[in-house]
Motif scaffolding. Structure first.
Motif, PDB file in Angstrom:
ATOM      1  N   LEU A  58       0.823  -1.209   0.000  1.00 31.42           N
ATOM      2  CA  LEU A  58       0.000   0.000   0.000  1.00 31.42           C
ATOM      3  C   LEU A  58       0.857   1.260   0.000  1.00 31.42           C
ATOM      4  CD1 LEU A  58      -2.943  -0.757   2.466  1.00 31.42           C
ATOM      5  CD2 LEU A  58      -3.080  -0.312   0.024  1.00 31.42           C
ATOM      6  N   SER A  59       1.879   1.278   0.840  1.00 32.52           N
ATOM      7  CA  SER A  59       2.754   2.447   0.912  1.00 32.52           C
ATOM      8  C   SER A  59       3.479   2.669  -0.408  1.00 32.52           C
ATOM      9  CB  SER A  59       3.772   2.281   2.032  1.00 32.52           C
ATOM     10  OG  SER A  59       3.147   2.216   3.279  1.00 32.52           O
ATOM     11  N   SER A  60       3.956   1.598  -1.009  1.00 35.00           N
ATOM     12  CA  SER A  60       4.663   1.711  -2.291  1.00 35.00           C
ATOM     13  C   SER A  60       3.748   2.259  -3.376  1.00 35.00           C
ATOM     14  CB  SER A  60       5.203   0.350  -2.723  1.00 35.00           C
ATOM     15  OG  SER A  60       6.097  -0.146  -1.786  1.00 35.00           O
ATOM     16  N   LEU A  61       2.537   1.727  -3.450  1.00 36.50           N
ATOM     17  CA  LEU A  61       1.596   2.210  -4.467  1.00 36.50           C
ATOM     18  C   LEU A  61       1.194   3.654  -4.211  1.00 36.50           C
ATOM     19  CD1 LEU A  61      -0.657  -0.951  -4.848  1.00 36.50           C
ATOM     20  CD2 LEU A  61       0.951  -0.022  -6.516  1.00 36.50           C
ATOM     21  N   PHE A  62       0.923   3.984  -2.954  1.00 32.22           N
ATOM     22  CA  PHE A  62       0.521   5.348  -2.616  1.00 32.22           C
ATOM     23  C   PHE A  62       1.636   6.332  -2.974  1.00 32.22           C
ATOM     24  CE2 PHE A  62      -0.373   9.037  -0.071  1.00 32.22           C
ATOM     25  CZ  PHE A  62      -1.748   9.096  -0.021  1.00 32.22           C
ATOM     26  N   LEU A  63       2.854   6.000  -2.585  1.00 36.70           N
ATOM     27  CA  LEU A  63       3.969   6.909  -2.846  1.00 36.70           C
ATOM     28  C   LEU A  63       4.336   6.982  -4.319  1.00 36.70           C
ATOM     29  CD1 LEU A  63       6.314   6.308   0.207  1.00 36.70           C
ATOM     30  CD2 LEU A  63       4.858   8.278  -0.273  1.00 36.70           C
ATOM     31  N   SER A  64       4.079   5.919  -5.067  1.00 35.96           N
ATOM     32  CA  SER A  64       4.375   5.991  -6.500  1.00 35.96           C
ATOM     33  C   SER A  64       3.441   6.965  -7.208  1.00 35.96           C
ATOM     34  CB  SER A  64       4.310   4.609  -7.140  1.00 35.96           C
ATOM     35  OG  SER A  64       2.995   4.113  -7.133  1.00 35.96           O
ATOM     36  N   VAL A  65       2.233   7.094  -6.709  1.00 34.43           N
ATOM     37  CA  VAL A  65       1.272   8.034  -7.303  1.00 34.43           C
ATOM     38  C   VAL A  65       1.449   9.437  -6.725  1.00 34.43           C
ATOM     39  CG1 VAL A  65      -1.180   8.561  -7.594  1.00 34.43           C
ATOM     40  CG2 VAL A  65      -0.399   6.204  -7.742  1.00 34.43           C
ATOM     41  N   CYS A  66       1.714   9.516  -5.444  1.00 35.82           N
ATOM     42  CA  CYS A  66       1.692  10.809  -4.764  1.00 35.82           C
ATOM     43  C   CYS A  66       2.918  10.945  -3.865  1.00 35.82           C
ATOM     44  CB  CYS A  66       0.406  10.898  -3.938  1.00 35.82           C
ATOM     45  SG  CYS A  66       0.114  12.492  -3.208  1.00 35.82           S
ATOM     46  N   HIS A  67       4.005  11.491  -4.402  1.00 35.86           N
ATOM     47  CA  HIS A  67       5.218  11.707  -3.622  1.00 35.86           C
ATOM     48  C   HIS A  67       5.745  13.112  -3.883  1.00 35.86           C
ATOM     49  CE1 HIS A  67       6.543  10.287  -7.547  1.00 35.86           C
ATOM     50  NE2 HIS A  67       7.575  11.076  -7.373  1.00 35.86           N
ATOM     51  N   ALA A  68       6.517  13.616  -2.949  1.00 30.91           N
ATOM     52  CA  ALA A  68       7.118  14.950  -3.060  1.00 30.91           C
ATOM     53  C   ALA A  68       6.082  15.996  -3.467  1.00 30.91           C
ATOM     54  CB  ALA A  68       8.298  14.934  -4.026  1.00 30.91           C
ATOM     55  N   VAL A  69       4.971  16.012  -2.762  1.00 29.85           N
ATOM     56  CA  VAL A  69       3.853  16.872  -3.169  1.00 29.85           C
ATOM     57  C   VAL A  69       4.213  18.350  -3.165  1.00 29.85           C
ATOM     58  CG1 VAL A  69       2.019  15.247  -2.591  1.00 29.85           C
ATOM     59  CG2 VAL A  69       2.825  16.822  -0.864  1.00 29.85           C
ATOM     60  N   PHE A  70       5.049  18.781  -2.267  1.00 28.73           N
ATOM     61  CA  PHE A  70       5.406  20.204  -2.238  1.00 28.73           C
ATOM     62  C   PHE A  70       6.323  20.563  -3.390  1.00 28.73           C
ATOM     63  CE2 PHE A  70       4.759  19.186   2.359  1.00 28.73           C
ATOM     64  CZ  PHE A  70       3.539  19.837   2.477  1.00 28.73           C
ATOM     65  N   GLU A  71       7.382  19.793  -3.539  1.00 25.74           N
ATOM     66  CA  GLU A  71       8.373  20.083  -4.571  1.00 25.74           C
ATOM     67  C   GLU A  71       7.770  19.987  -5.974  1.00 25.74           C
ATOM     68  OE1 GLU A  71      12.556  18.229  -6.260  1.00 25.74           O
ATOM     69  OE2 GLU A  71      11.530  17.253  -4.596  1.00 25.74           O
ATOM     70  N   ASP A  72       7.129  18.874  -6.280  1.00 28.32           N
ATOM     71  CA  ASP A  72       6.569  18.685  -7.621  1.00 28.32           C
ATOM     72  C   ASP A  72       5.491  19.711  -7.936  1.00 28.32           C
ATOM     73  OD1 ASP A  72       8.262  16.564  -7.891  1.00 28.32           O
ATOM     74  OD2 ASP A  72       6.723  15.017  -7.759  1.00 28.32           O
ATOM     75  N   THR A  73       4.614  19.954  -6.982  1.00 31.64           N
ATOM     76  CA  THR A  73       3.536  20.917  -7.216  1.00 31.64           C
ATOM     77  C   THR A  73       4.108  22.305  -7.483  1.00 31.64           C
ATOM     78  OG1 THR A  73       2.064  19.627  -5.819  1.00 31.64           O
ATOM     79  CG2 THR A  73       1.414  21.891  -6.273  1.00 31.64           C
ATOM     80  N   LEU A  74       5.098  22.713  -6.694  1.00 30.71           N
ATOM     81  CA  LEU A  74       5.703  24.030  -6.903  1.00 30.71           C
ATOM     82  C   LEU A  74       6.411  24.122  -8.249  1.00 30.71           C
ATOM     83  CD1 LEU A  74       7.067  24.806  -3.335  1.00 30.71           C
ATOM     84  CD2 LEU A  74       5.127  25.872  -4.492  1.00 30.71           C
ATOM     85  N   LEU A  75       7.035  23.035  -8.685  1.00 24.70           N
ATOM     86  CA  LEU A  75       7.675  23.047 -10.000  1.00 24.70           C
ATOM     87  C   LEU A  75       6.649  23.258 -11.112  1.00 24.70           C
ATOM     88  CD1 LEU A  75      10.275  20.164  -9.645  1.00 24.70           C
ATOM     89  CD2 LEU A  75      10.770  22.584  -9.948  1.00 24.70           C
ATOM     90  N   PHE A  76       5.519  22.554 -11.021  1.00 25.45           N
ATOM     91  CA  PHE A  76       4.489  22.709 -12.053  1.00 25.45           C
ATOM     92  C   PHE A  76       3.808  24.072 -11.975  1.00 25.45           C
ATOM     93  CE2 PHE A  76       4.637  17.986 -12.137  1.00 25.45           C
ATOM     94  CZ  PHE A  76       4.965  17.855 -13.471  1.00 25.45           C
ATOM     95  N   VAL A  77       3.648  24.602 -10.786  1.00 28.06           N
ATOM     96  CA  VAL A  77       3.062  25.942 -10.636  1.00 28.06           C
ATOM     97  C   VAL A  77       3.995  26.984 -11.249  1.00 28.06           C
ATOM     98  CG1 VAL A  77       2.487  27.714  -8.930  1.00 28.06           C
ATOM     99  CG2 VAL A  77       1.598  25.406  -8.668  1.00 28.06           C
ATOM    100  N   ALA A  78       5.296  26.776 -11.093  1.00 23.86           N
ATOM    101  CA  ALA A  78       6.270  27.720 -11.644  1.00 23.86           C
ATOM    102  C   ALA A  78       6.193  27.814 -13.166  1.00 23.86           C
ATOM    103  CB  ALA A  78       7.679  27.325 -11.226  1.00 23.86           C
ATOM    104  N   ILE A  79       5.732  26.739 -13.817  1.00 27.30           N
ATOM    105  CA  ILE A  79       5.621  26.787 -15.282  1.00 27.30           C
ATOM    106  C   ILE A  79       4.181  27.009 -15.730  1.00 27.30           C
ATOM    107  CG2 ILE A  79       7.689  25.437 -15.706  1.00 27.30           C
ATOM    108  CD1 ILE A  79       5.893  23.013 -16.252  1.00 27.30           C
TER     109      ILE A  79
END
Length: 143
Positions: free
Chosen positions: A94-115
């Protein structure tokens, strides 16, 4: 300025040293954190919302580390907890599947917001999909 193989090797070595230093410091911090009262409070706080999805208190900290710091750090904690017997095979899956879909939410989200991306939509979609995957696995697949 022309770069040589030696310059590339030196830069790679510097980066590797920085990564080793950061990971080592994080693991040392985690060792102290794991034995603190804050760790127990955080586990009990996360028990209700994550328990509904199928996670136990032992896997909740793995989720927090993976969500905040990224899949590599979350996986490090996951492997450590799995090898020490703190997590069952179902929790590891469960943890592996959850993290594969949703990890580094702050970093990734901020990168996409920046573009130019919409942070609320990106973050909401990732969390929704991760919870949906975990619920489907918990309810329909017997481990």
């Amino acid at each position: 300025m022309e770069f040589s193989f030696l310059d590339s090797f030196i830069n790679a070595a510097k980066l590797s040293f920085k990564l080793i230093l950061v990971i080592t410091l994080l693991m040392i911090f985690y060792e102290f954190f794991e034995n603190s009262k804050l760790y127990i409070k955080l586990q009990s706080f996360l028990e209700r919302p994550l328990g509904k999805v199928g996670f136990t208190p032992n896997s909740s900290i793995t989720m927090v580390v993976g969500l905040v710091l990224g899949i590599a750090y979350g996986a490090g904690i996951l492997v450590r907890n799995a090898m020490s017997g703190k997590m069952s095979s179902k929790e590891v899956l469960l943890s592996s599947l959850f993290l594969s879909v949703c990890h580094a939410v702050f970093e990734d989200t901020l990168l996409f917001v920046a573009i130019g991306g919409n942070g609320v939509i990106i973050l909401g979609t990732r969390i929704f999909l991760a919870v949906a995957v975990a619920l489907i696995i918990t309810r329909y697949i017997k481990l």
